[in-house]
Design a protein around this motif. Structure first.
Motif, PDB file in Angstrom:
ATOM      1  N   ASP A 208       2.488   1.763  -3.420  1.00  0.00           N
ATOM      2  CA  ASP A 208       1.520   2.062  -4.481  1.00  0.00           C
ATOM      3  C   ASP A 208       0.905   3.443  -4.317  1.00  0.00           C
ATOM      4  N   ALA A 209       0.628   3.844  -3.088  1.00  0.00           N
ATOM      5  CA  ALA A 209       0.068   5.178  -2.854  1.00  0.00           C
ATOM      6  C   ALA A 209       1.060   6.248  -3.303  1.00  0.00           C
TER       7      ALA A 209
ATOM      8  N   VAL B 148      -2.511   6.449   2.621  1.00  0.00           N
ATOM      9  CA  VAL B 148      -2.859   5.311   1.764  1.00  0.00           C
ATOM     10  C   VAL B 148      -4.292   5.431   1.263  1.00  0.00           C
ATOM     11  N   ARG B 149      -5.218   5.779   2.141  1.00  0.00           N
ATOM     12  CA  ARG B 149      -6.629   5.894   1.727  1.00  0.00           C
ATOM     13  C   ARG B 149      -6.829   7.036   0.730  1.00  0.00           C
TER      14      ARG B 149
ATOM     15  N   PHE C 180      -8.980   1.041  -0.820  1.00  0.00           N
ATOM     16  CA  PHE C 180      -8.999   0.895   0.634  1.00  0.00           C
ATOM     17  C   PHE C 180     -10.020   1.815   1.312  1.00  0.00           C
TER      18      PHE C 180
ATOM     19  N   HIS D 217      -1.329  -1.391   7.081  1.00  0.00           N
ATOM     20  CA  HIS D 217       0.012  -1.671   6.583  1.00  0.00           C
ATOM     21  C   HIS D 217       0.447  -3.119   6.819  1.00  0.00           C
TER      22      HIS D 217
ATOM     23  N   TYR E  95      -7.771  -4.929  -5.284  1.00  0.00           N
ATOM     24  CA  TYR E  95      -6.394  -4.497  -5.071  1.00  0.00           C
ATOM     25  C   TYR E  95      -5.467  -5.689  -5.274  1.00  0.00           C
TER      26      TYR E  95
ATOM     27  N   LEU F  11      -5.243   5.403  -2.648  1.00  0.00           N
ATOM     28  CA  LEU F  11      -5.704   4.075  -3.062  1.00  0.00           C
ATOM     29  C   LEU F  11      -7.191   3.937  -2.755  1.00  0.00           C
TER      30      LEU F  11
ATOM     31  N   PRO G 199       0.775  -1.246   0.000  1.00  0.00           N
ATOM     32  CA  PRO G 199       0.000   0.000   0.000  1.00  0.00           C
ATOM     33  C   PRO G 199       0.803   1.289   0.000  1.00  0.00           C
TER      34      PRO G 199
ATOM     35  N   CYS H 204      -7.523  -8.142   2.373  1.00  0.00           N
ATOM     36  CA  CYS H 204      -7.142  -7.438   1.136  1.00  0.00           C
ATOM     37  C   CYS H 204      -8.378  -7.141   0.288  1.00  0.00           C
TER      38      CYS H 204
END
Length: 454
Positions: A300-301, A388-389, A395, A405, A419, A392, A297, A415
């Motif tokens: 990717d974020a 992250v939110r 999430f 995390h 994703y 992404l 995460p 998960c």
């Protein structure tokens, strides 16, 4: 008789040596912006807007701004201008190309956007701390210059048919979207600096690490294009209480110091034992890294952030670079190239220098066994998963009480279905990297025998 000011970066009026010294001569002045030899696509977007702003700011002072899209055409430009004007002097603040030999005698190169004069460091330093201590102890920081006092004598009464079209970007959703994240130009840079000093500087030592918060200055793109002077910032903030922030400026100075001795560090590792290293890698892993689909995460974020805004928090830059080089075993040069295309602050010295630092092949680098753990870094600096939110959307419905995390290891069943699963096992990849890097052998240095005296 005209003074020609050639600029690369330095799109400001305050503390612009080349512009200041040309204007104060009370002669006619023409500014020519020359495209840098290496400029990423996203940085070019910033340049287009910054250059337009700079043009508008100089226009009331009767100073024309011309644009040259390729430094290889400099002879062509000078020949063109010579048809209309007589060039008395040429001023610049440091260029990435050479002027024709017959212009050497009238060319004055002034201080680039650095705090200390590069030539004051008479030897090469390979470690940051000795460099920073030495330069501060033995060299004097250059004092910022004021905004030039323009006069009608600077006016050039000519209509140029060529070199007047400033660069533009193709209209696209990405560039239109970028506009909402940035204010560009000298005025915007000064406003950001003042805001940082008033609201964030006092907590910088702590807040700079939390990528879930906005605790950094975000002055890097303004410094990249010289919309603000590094000397101005240093003179204002060079106190004991702001030591940490000033050391970040020092790191920038160090990158340029190293680049002065190693202009080819974009491709060639500074540590020779890494020059023939890098095993074959998985192309799908590289694509997953670029698009923010690794299944980790925080990684990717960060990668989706840079693709949208053109910027990334410094701690995240270290994380994603470490992941690419030390977990995926992908050559750092590919990451450096990708960053250079996607960052608004992609700098020809700082970008490769920083990548070599993370990869462990620079002169002052993290050791090969230091491998950032994205799960632990996420827990420490984005404990609630705010960052992250944000980047992404997969999430959005992830339980707030769950550790966003550590689910990869402890609760993979959480998960989100849309994703991707992790492309590697982090623990195994770490062990592979440690084994691989540990066995890199430095190239042999052949010692020639001294001839016998007979």
């Amino acid at each position: 008789m005209v003074y020609l000011v050639l600029l690369q970066k330095d799109l400001r009026q305050f503390d612009n040596p080349a512009l200041y010294h040309a204007v104060r001569r009370q002669k006619q002045v023409i500014v020519v912006y020359v495209m840098e030899k290496r400029l990423g696509l996203t940085s070019k977007w910033w340049l287009c807007r910054s250059l337009q702003t700079f043009f508008e700011e100089l226009d009331p002072f009767w100073i024309p701004v011309l644009y040259l899209d390729n430094s290889d055409k400099i002879s062509e430009l000078l020949e063109y201008l010579s048809k209309y004007i007589e060039i008395e002097r040429i001023h610049s603040n440091g260029l990435d190309f050479e002027l024709p030999d017959d212009y050497d005698e009238i060319h004055d190169s002034f201080q680039p956007n650095l705090i200390f004069k590069p030539e004051d460091m008479i030897k090469e330093y390979k470690i940051f701390t000795p460099f920073w201590k030495s330069i501060r102890a033995n060299c004097s920081p250059v004092k910022p210059l004021p905004i030039p006092e323009y006069s009608r004598k600077n006016y050039v009464d000519l209509e140029f048919d060529e070199y007047i079209d400033l660069p533009k970007m193709d209209d696209s959703d990405r560039w239109n979207q970028m506009d909402q994240y940035w204010k560009i130009g000298e005025k915007a840079a000064q406003e950001r600096f003042e805001s940082f000093v008033k609201t964030k500087l006092s907590d910088y030592d702590h807040g700079r690490d939390f990528f879930c918060e906005d605790g950094t200055s975000k002055l890097s793109p303004h410094l990249r294009f010289g919309e603000i002077s590094a000397r101005q910032i240093y003179e204002r903030l060079n106190t004991k209480s702001t030591e940490r922030f000033c050391s970040e400026l020092g790191w920038r100075e160090f990158a340029y110091h190293v680049n002065r001795y190693h202009p080819d560090m974009t491709k060639i590792p500074l540590n020779p034992k890494y020059r023939d290293f890098w095993p074959e890698f998985n192309d799908d892993h590289l694509e997953a890294w670029k698009t923010g689909n690794t299944g980790f995460p925080v990684i990717d974020a960060a990668m989706r952030d840079i693709s949208t805004t053109g910027w990334m928090h410094n701690r995240l830059r270290m994380l994603v670079a470490s992941f690419l080089v030390k977990n995926l075993l992908i050559p750092w040069q590919l990451g450096e190239e990708w960053f250079y295309e996607h960052l608004v602050d992609a700098d020809p010295a700082i970008n490769p220098f920083s990548w070599q630092w993370v990869a462990g092949c620079g002169t002052d680098s993290v050791p090969y066994f230091r491998i950032f753990n994205p799960m632990l870094q996420g827990e420490k600096f984005d404990s609630k998963g705010i960052y992250v939110r944000k980047w992404l959307p997969e999430f959005a419905d992830f339980p707030l009480k769950q550790n966003i995390h550590q689910y990869i290891i402890k609760q993979p069943q959480l998960c989100p279905k849309n994703y991707p699963k992790p492309i590697i096992d982090f623990k195994s990849s770490r062990e592979r990297t440690l084994s691989t890097f540990k066995n890199i052998v430095a190239p042999k240095v052949i010692q020639l025998k001294k001839p016998r005296l007979v």
